[in-house]
Motif scaffolding. Sequence first.
Motif: not given
Length: 496
Positions: A423-446
């Motif tokens: 959110g801080y660095i990116g511009k014109n980031i779409r909400r649904k892709y941010a949500a997809i990124g969070v899901v994939l990132g948390v899966l990697v972390i898990g």
Amino acid sequence: MKLPLIDLSVFLLYMLAIIIFGASFYFKKRSANDFITGGGRLPSWAIGMSIFATFVSSISFLALPGNAYLSNWNGFVFSLSIPLAAILAVRFFVPLYRGIKSASAYYFLETRFGSWARIYASICYLLTQLARMGAIMYLLALPMNALFGWSIPMIIIVTGISVLVYAILGGFEAVIWTDAIQGIILITGALACVVIILFSMPEGPAQVFTIAASDQKFSLGSFGLSLSEATFWVILIYGLFINLQNFGVDQNYVQRYLSAKTEKEAVKSTLLGSLLYVPVSLLFFFIGTALYAYYQARPGLLPEDLASIENADKIFPYFIVNGLPVGMTGLLIASIFAAGMSTISTSVNSSATIILTDHFKKYIHPGLSEKGEMRVLVLASLAMGLLSILVALAFNGVTSALDAWWALSAIFSGGILGLFLLGYIGKNIRRKYAAIGVVLGVLVIGWMSLSPVIFEEGATFRSSFHANLTIVFGTAVIFLVGFLCSAFANKIRSAV
């Protein structure tokens, strides 16, 4: 082992004095803003000391000397990442949070990605704080139980209730001022300990350096490029990400940015608190190295069972009880408790703030009165404090509470940092892709956090990366998926 009456008196007087001092702020005129930020009128040096005290939990007080005793100064590389993170914080994060005029660190995420991001981040934060407070109280109780025979549940309950009393009655001002006092006591106690160890060496202070240098105790670790070992570079990158998380998305720090009188004062306090941790952490590593030299030069003083890896965190407390003059032992035990209490009181206050701003006022009672806000803050503080005591009691008997805390904190907090940077660095980031990124990132972390626990070594699905890289990879996945997917979608849209 029985604590001498003088030392026990010093310790109990300290505990009583800090509770009374913190609770005394109850008699000042208070509003919800006072409870959350101290009314934005606190001096920068006190805020800075509070930031420092939050950095140094009882885990650090016990684990850093134990780590240096057993190995070397590889863990100190973490501290070397702090100056860079602090510079980024005062350049970007302090102006951001003072500019948006919200007591919540997660209001910014809502402005970028919607309500789901704020809810997700705030819930993760609350879960992380429960695990953090529980782990600190439990790990604080372990050496006290081993050395003095004090009951682990009793230590947990007494510590938790003591902090709750002044955190609830005194609010944020009590947290800041008690943190400042505890930080000063912590530094004083550690310095006194170093002096006593140095001048207790049979051949004088120089013997510490001779023994330590011959056994490579000052090494910062391997400079190799392996991603499966705790090399210099792995610890440095890990430290940078953890500290960016602290400064960028941790409610504990954001409230301190807002509690200063001006932005300039907030910058000064952030630099003071963060940079002070570097030499003090060096001091703790030196204590561990000095203890190694001390017990090498005086064989037979350290019981054999304490020299094992699983008991490393008990070596410093053992020296405090057996190697310090009467009276000084009580002060050092107070320092250990000070480190834990300062971190817990901060977490209690910040958690109550999040419950009020991100949940109660937003979804349950938007038009809450000033008196109602105070009632919610008090009840939320009490609830989080009592729950953290239960979590600490639940840790009792766990094979490795520290490993459990690291795994939980990586899963909960890694996703928040990635979303914030997106959110801080990116511009014109779409909400649904941010949500997809969070899901994939948390899966990697898990996967990186839990696969070493679930699968045997050498198994196909077991992560071979060092555990410290968990937050690095998880954050990178969230940022890259959200950024690249949004960029690709925007490019297609503009081409149509």
